[in-house]
Design a protein around this motif. Structure first.
Motif, PDB file in Angstrom:
ATOM      1  N   ALA A   1      30.699  55.900 -27.440  1.00  0.00           N
ATOM      2  CA  ALA A   1      30.219  54.694 -27.924  1.00  0.00           C
ATOM      3  C   ALA A   1      31.551  53.779 -28.442  1.00  0.00           C
ATOM      4  O   ALA A   1      32.260  54.493 -28.916  1.00  0.00           O
ATOM      5  N   SER A   2      31.452  52.587 -27.982  1.00  0.00           N
ATOM      6  CA  SER A   2      32.652  51.825 -28.210  1.00  0.00           C
ATOM      7  C   SER A   2      32.876  51.724 -29.713  1.00  0.00           C
ATOM      8  O   SER A   2      31.748  51.477 -30.675  1.00  0.00           O
ATOM      9  N   PRO A   3      34.099  51.949 -30.542  1.00  0.00           N
ATOM     10  CA  PRO A   3      34.154  51.759 -31.805  1.00  0.00           C
ATOM     11  C   PRO A   3      34.561  50.211 -32.362  1.00  0.00           C
ATOM     12  O   PRO A   3      34.520  50.114 -33.690  1.00  0.00           O
ATOM     13  N   ALA A   4      34.429  49.217 -31.430  1.00  0.00           N
ATOM     14  CA  ALA A   4      34.687  47.832 -31.914  1.00  0.00           C
ATOM     15  C   ALA A   4      33.709  47.421 -32.807  1.00  0.00           C
ATOM     16  O   ALA A   4      32.529  47.728 -32.874  1.00  0.00           O
ATOM     17  N   LYS A   5      34.083  46.588 -33.770  1.00  0.00           N
ATOM     18  CA  LYS A   5      33.552  45.909 -34.764  1.00  0.00           C
ATOM     19  C   LYS A   5      33.530  44.497 -34.786  1.00  0.00           C
ATOM     20  O   LYS A   5      34.625  44.017 -33.770  1.00  0.00           O
TER      21      LYS A   5
ATOM     22  N   PRO B   1      26.891  46.072 -18.266  1.00  0.00           N
ATOM     23  CA  PRO B   1      25.421  46.138 -18.655  1.00  0.00           C
ATOM     24  C   PRO B   1      25.207  47.426 -19.503  1.00  0.00           C
ATOM     25  O   PRO B   1      24.204  47.686 -19.861  1.00  0.00           O
ATOM     26  N   GLY B   2      26.096  48.380 -19.533  1.00  0.00           N
ATOM     27  CA  GLY B   2      25.911  49.410 -20.566  1.00  0.00           C
ATOM     28  C   GLY B   2      26.342  49.197 -21.884  1.00  0.00           C
ATOM     29  O   GLY B   2      26.106  49.936 -23.004  1.00  0.00           O
ATOM     30  N   GLY B   3      26.700  47.707 -22.166  1.00  0.00           N
ATOM     31  CA  GLY B   3      27.064  47.406 -23.583  1.00  0.00           C
ATOM     32  C   GLY B   3      27.930  48.213 -24.380  1.00  0.00           C
ATOM     33  O   GLY B   3      29.187  47.952 -23.943  1.00  0.00           O
ATOM     34  N   ASP B   4      27.584  48.590 -25.423  1.00  0.00           N
ATOM     35  CA  ASP B   4      28.606  49.534 -25.986  1.00  0.00           C
ATOM     36  C   ASP B   4      28.486  50.913 -25.871  1.00  0.00           C
ATOM     37  O   ASP B   4      29.251  51.844 -26.501  1.00  0.00           O
ATOM     38  N   LEU B   5      28.102  51.463 -24.517  1.00  0.00           N
ATOM     39  CA  LEU B   5      27.912  52.654 -24.300  1.00  0.00           C
ATOM     40  C   LEU B   5      27.235  53.534 -25.088  1.00  0.00           C
ATOM     41  O   LEU B   5      27.211  54.832 -24.743  1.00  0.00           O
ATOM     42  N   SER B   6      26.543  53.301 -26.152  1.00  0.00           N
ATOM     43  CA  SER B   6      25.807  54.418 -27.146  1.00  0.00           C
ATOM     44  C   SER B   6      24.673  54.659 -26.544  1.00  0.00           C
ATOM     45  O   SER B   6      23.984  55.761 -26.775  1.00  0.00           O
TER      46      SER B   6
END
Length: 298
Positions: free
Chosen positions: A202-206, A227-232
């Motif tokens: 999952a992306s760590p971006a805030k 389309p996977g968004g933040d990949l979570s």
């Protein structure tokens, strides 16, 4: 066993080592000055979830990608604005820089050009380091998701993978599907597991995280909001509205990415007095081929 215990094993050195004065050794003082110079916003683009937009970035301008609403992965393509045959080369960048890039790394163009397209000057995630699984941020190991591999894996048709998004975005600029190439996955954490298999976290971006590039040429850029968004909750396919675990799907993890293009304020233009667009390497050979010079008349 006794001999092995006495051997001091050393990590292999990088295969690509820059000689003194090489273009690989960036002038950190210069790029730090660029980062901190006063700047003026020239244009702004909001890329909606599961979409893409293409835009021009003139040489010496700064382009900033940010995550206003929270984590979102973006797939980035880059071309020379006057000559789209010169485009970003992910694999050589991976060799010259690293598998994941950050401040002072450069993105390099393909052969026969092989010169910097951008230099990274800012990265709010530069201190992310390594995850518990060995993942790092801003990925060059993987590439864009695409409808062909999705069809291969699932049998389904879906038109809004990053590859398709990028295709749609560049058509108004006269480019074709064949112009889409391997990407830099910004805000994306990836790595290789113990079996050498590619993995994503999952992306760590805030909200408000960013990465900034200094344009070393006149550029055309295109960015897709994956389309996977933040990949979570990554999975192949569209991401059903019914949701998966916890009633959520990929659709719930998709957000916009903001693009801002800045020009250095004229009060600070003196910073650029010694900047020059890099030239391609001066290889003058013919790859070992003998080119016919025509008939010789005695």
């Amino acid at each position: 066993m006794e001999l092995e215990s006495r051997v001091e094993w050393k990590e292999p050195q990088p295969a690509y080592i820059a000689s003194p004065g090489s273009i690989l050794h960036v002038d950190r003082e210069f790029y730090s000055a660029i980062l901190n110079a006063p700047r003026n916003l020239k244009s702004e683009v909001i890329i909606p979830p599961r979409s893409a937009k293409a835009f021009n970035v003139p040489a010496t301008h700064i382009v900033r990608f940010s995550t206003p609403s929270g984590p979102q992965v973006g797939d980035l393509n880059i071309w020379n604005a006057q000559n789209p045959r010169e485009r970003f080369w992910a694999s050589r960048t991976r060799q010259l820089q690293a598998s994941h890039v950050t401040i002072y790394d450069r993105l390099w163009s393909c052969l026969p050009y092989l010169r910097p397209m951008v230099t990274i000057i800012g990265d709010s995630l530069s201190d992310f380091g390594v995850s518990r699984w060995g993942g790092r941020c801003h990925d060059l190991l993987g590439t864009r998701c695409d409808p062909y591999v999705n069809k291969l894996l699932t049998g389904d048709d879906y038109d809004f993978h990053c590859h398709s998004n990028l295709v749609r975005s560049v058509i108004p600029f006269g480019l074709l599907e064949s112009d889409i190439h391997d990407v830099l996955n910004i805000f994306q954490v990836t790595g290789l597991n113990g079996q050498g298999k590619y993995f994503m976290e999952a992306s760590p971006a805030k909200p408000g995280d960013f990465i900034e590039f200094f344009a070393e040429q006149d550029l055309l850029m295109a960015l897709s909001t994956c389309p996977g968004g933040d990949l979570s909750r990554w999975g192949w396919g569209e991401g059903s509205a019914e949701g998966g675990e916890g009633g959520k799907s990929m659709l719930d993890c998709c957000r916009e990415i903001k693009v801002e293009i800045f020009e250095i304020d004229e009060r600070a233009r003196d910073i650029l007095k010694d900047w020059k667009e890099a030239k391609r390497p001066e290889y003058t050979g013919m790859h070992g081929m003998k080119v016919p010079e025509g008939e010789t008349i005695a």
